[in-house]
Design an enzyme around this catalytic site. Structure first.
Site, PDB file in Angstrom:
ATOM      1  N   LYS A  81     -10.188   1.058  -1.979  1.00  0.00           N
ATOM      2  CA  LYS A  81      -9.617   1.339  -1.316  1.00  0.00           C
ATOM      3  C   LYS A  81      -9.437   2.599  -1.966  1.00  0.00           C
ATOM      4  O   LYS A  81      -9.017   3.241  -3.190  1.00  0.00           O
ATOM      5  CB  LYS A  81      -7.965   1.156  -1.100  1.00  0.00           C
ATOM      6  CG  LYS A  81      -7.764   1.609   0.177  1.00  0.00           C
ATOM      7  CD  LYS A  81      -6.242   0.376   0.393  1.00  0.00           C
ATOM      8  CE  LYS A  81      -5.560   1.140   1.989  1.00  0.00           C
ATOM      9  NZ  LYS A  81      -4.881   0.890   2.203  1.00  0.00           N
ATOM     10  N   SER A 156      -3.826  -0.825   6.957  1.00  0.00           N
ATOM     11  CA  SER A 156      -4.607   0.715   6.716  1.00  0.00           C
ATOM     12  C   SER A 156      -5.932   0.271   5.669  1.00  0.00           C
ATOM     13  O   SER A 156      -6.562   0.984   5.779  1.00  0.00           O
ATOM     14  CB  SER A 156      -3.525   1.570   5.751  1.00  0.00           C
ATOM     15  OG  SER A 156      -3.166   0.629   4.709  1.00  0.00           O
ATOM     16  N   SER A 180      -0.887  -3.961   5.042  1.00  0.00           N
ATOM     17  CA  SER A 180      -1.828  -3.298   4.934  1.00  0.00           C
ATOM     18  C   SER A 180      -3.508  -4.086   4.115  1.00  0.00           C
ATOM     19  O   SER A 180      -4.958  -4.065   4.568  1.00  0.00           O
ATOM     20  CB  SER A 180      -2.205  -2.169   4.659  1.00  0.00           C
ATOM     21  OG  SER A 180      -1.623  -0.979   5.602  1.00  0.00           O
TER      22      SER A 180
END
Length: 492
Positions: A81, A156, A180
């Protein structure tokens, strides 16, 4: 020859370590897959093919020299990420304000991956600074769900989840501030764990809300996720919130759970996280999963956690308040974007830079947080939210006196259409109803696929929650359920 991108990480590791295939072959197969399909999904913001192949070659050379693998996952590539710092590729947090920025140091988690011999394929898309539930808040465009490219992949961390679901990576790293990791896992039929707060270092994780953020592992199976969990967990003296304690035995727990025996395990169904307002297909899938846990020998009881009804309100005061403080560092003076039109004061440069560099959702949360922390409102808003946070932790403690784990749907809804909720922040926030309480308490939780909703044939997740420092319970129950559930359809 078997398509290497269809194999789980544990299978790939076994083949690499036995030298049946090379890490370079596995890594190249995934890079080829990214090149072939990511224009459709936009899971990656940056692909580091050359660096990944160099790391893979180093693993192969070490194994050829007779050395033991650096870790159980050595040679298996991963998607990271884009909120963890890396010295060899940009760290943008999906924000214009950090576009092109390369950090001068690796995050501890990044360093652990490198030391474990895990090639990093690239950095994945996210909601800007991890603020969102759909990955539509990225400054560089939304990620699309591999199950239906007209729908969101969650957020997210939608980029990491989409990379897994579309077979662009066998492993991924996410962060979980209010769901997330787990919510994207649920809506893409992948597995994701939010570890106990403080057990995975936050050093080099660009902060959203420091008391909530937690890096964690993502995979396509519970065992793969457990193997990655043990790689990234551990005390870090550079993180003041890091817990100095042994890494929990999550891999052993996953292997034990896969035998399919949950006799002696007490499972609590949270009354407040089971509502008629949830999508009917989600509730039906969850109820079926609970029956499966009973069939495995678990004792299932209903528990009540009354304060959970206030978790959303508490979270959306605590988080923006911390965001307001953390994002003050982006002042156009030290790094990142700088808007300077000449003859501007330092204050004007900072204001112009932040106006141009931050997206609407980030600005919204900064404004809410600044207001909540302001003189005259602090006690009424932020102070009250902290009191509710304490009540939520107490409700968890009372529940865990009666049961070993708690379960709920991961998200009340299956993935919605891109653009459907962009103009309605509250509707977006409601997708995190089930995941927020765990973050507020600092406990651990996992999402495991529980099949497809009868409403729309889209993925649904089962959330399993456990007390702090009991992460192994997640993996035992999750692996047992996964084995009993059997194979489910895949996105591609």
């Amino acid at each position: 020859m078997t398509d290497l991108t269809t194999l789980d990480a544990a299978e790939l590791a076994g083949k690499i370590h036995s030298r049946e295939v090379s890490s370079v072959e596995v890594t190249q197969a995934h890079l080829d897959r990214i090149a072939a399909v990511d224009t459709e999904y936009h899971a990656f913001l940056h692909v580091a093919g050359e660096q990944a192949l160099e790391a893979a070659a180093a693993v192969d050379n070490s194994l050829a020299g007779g050395n033991e693998p650096a870790s159980a996952l050595a040679g298996v590539p991963i998607a990271l990420k884009d909120i963890f710092t890396t010295t060899d590729m940009p760290t943008t947090c999906a924000s214009k304000i950090l576009e092109g920025w390369v950090a001068p140091y690796d995050a501890t988690l990044t360093s652990k991956l490198r030391a474990a011999g895990i090639p990093i394929l690239g950095k994945t898309n996210l909601d800007e600074f991890a603020m969102g539930s759909s990955t539509e808040n990225s400054a560089f465009g939304p990620t699309r769900n591999p199950w239906d490219v007209t729908r969101i992949p969650g957020g997210s961390g939608g980029g990491s989840a989409a990379a897994l679901a579309s077979r662009q990576a066998p492993l991924a790293i996410g962060t979980d501030t209010g769901g997330s990791i787990r919510q994207p896992a649920a809506v893409t039929a992948t597995v994701g764990t939010k570890p106990t707060y403080g057990t995975v270092s936050r050093f080099g994780l660009v902060a959203c809300a420091s008391s909530l953020d937690q890096g964690g592992p993502c995979g396509r199976t519970v065992l793969d996720t457990a193997l990655l969990h043990e790689v990234i967990a551990g005390h870090d003296p550079r993180d003041s919130t890091s817990i100095d304690a042994p890494v929990r035995p999550v891999v052993a727990a996953a292997r034990e759970g896969a035998a399919g025996d949950l006799r002696g395990v007490k499972v609590g169904v949270v009354k407040e996280l089971h509502s008629d307002s949830y999508q009917p297909g989600v509730i039906a899938s969850f109820d079926a999963a609970v029956e499966q846990l009973k069939a495995l020998g678990a004792e299932v009881v209903e528990v009540s956690c009354p304060s959970f009804e206030h978790a959303l309100a508490s979270y959306y005061l605590v988080l923006p308040s911390e965001v307001s403080s953390n994002l003050a560092r982006f002042d156009a003076m030290r790094y990142g974007l700088r808007v300077d039109e000449g003859n501007m004061s330092a204050d004007q440069v900072m204001a112009a830079t932040r106006a141009a560099g931050f997206g609407p959702e980030v600005k919204r949360r900064i404004m809410i947080g600044t207001y909540a922390l302001s003189s005259g409102y602090y006690d009424a808003y932020y102070g009250s939210a902290l009191k509710v946070r304490t009540l939520i932790a107490r409700d968890f403690d009372k529940a865990y006196e009666k049961v070993d784990v708690l379960v709920s749907p991961t998200s009340p809804f299956t993935p919605w259409k891109l653009g459907e909720k962009v103009g309605d922040p509250l509707a977006m926030y409601l997708s995190d109803l089930c995941t927020l309480p765990t973050n507020l308490a600092g406990h651990c939780a996992m999402s495991v696929p529980s099949g497809l909703s009868a409403d729309d044939n889209l993925p649904v997740g089962l959330q399993i929650m456990a007390p702090a420092m009991a992460d192994e319970r997640l993996y035992r129950v999750g692996a047992a359920y996964e084995a009993a559930r059997g194979p489910i359809a895949t996105a591609v």
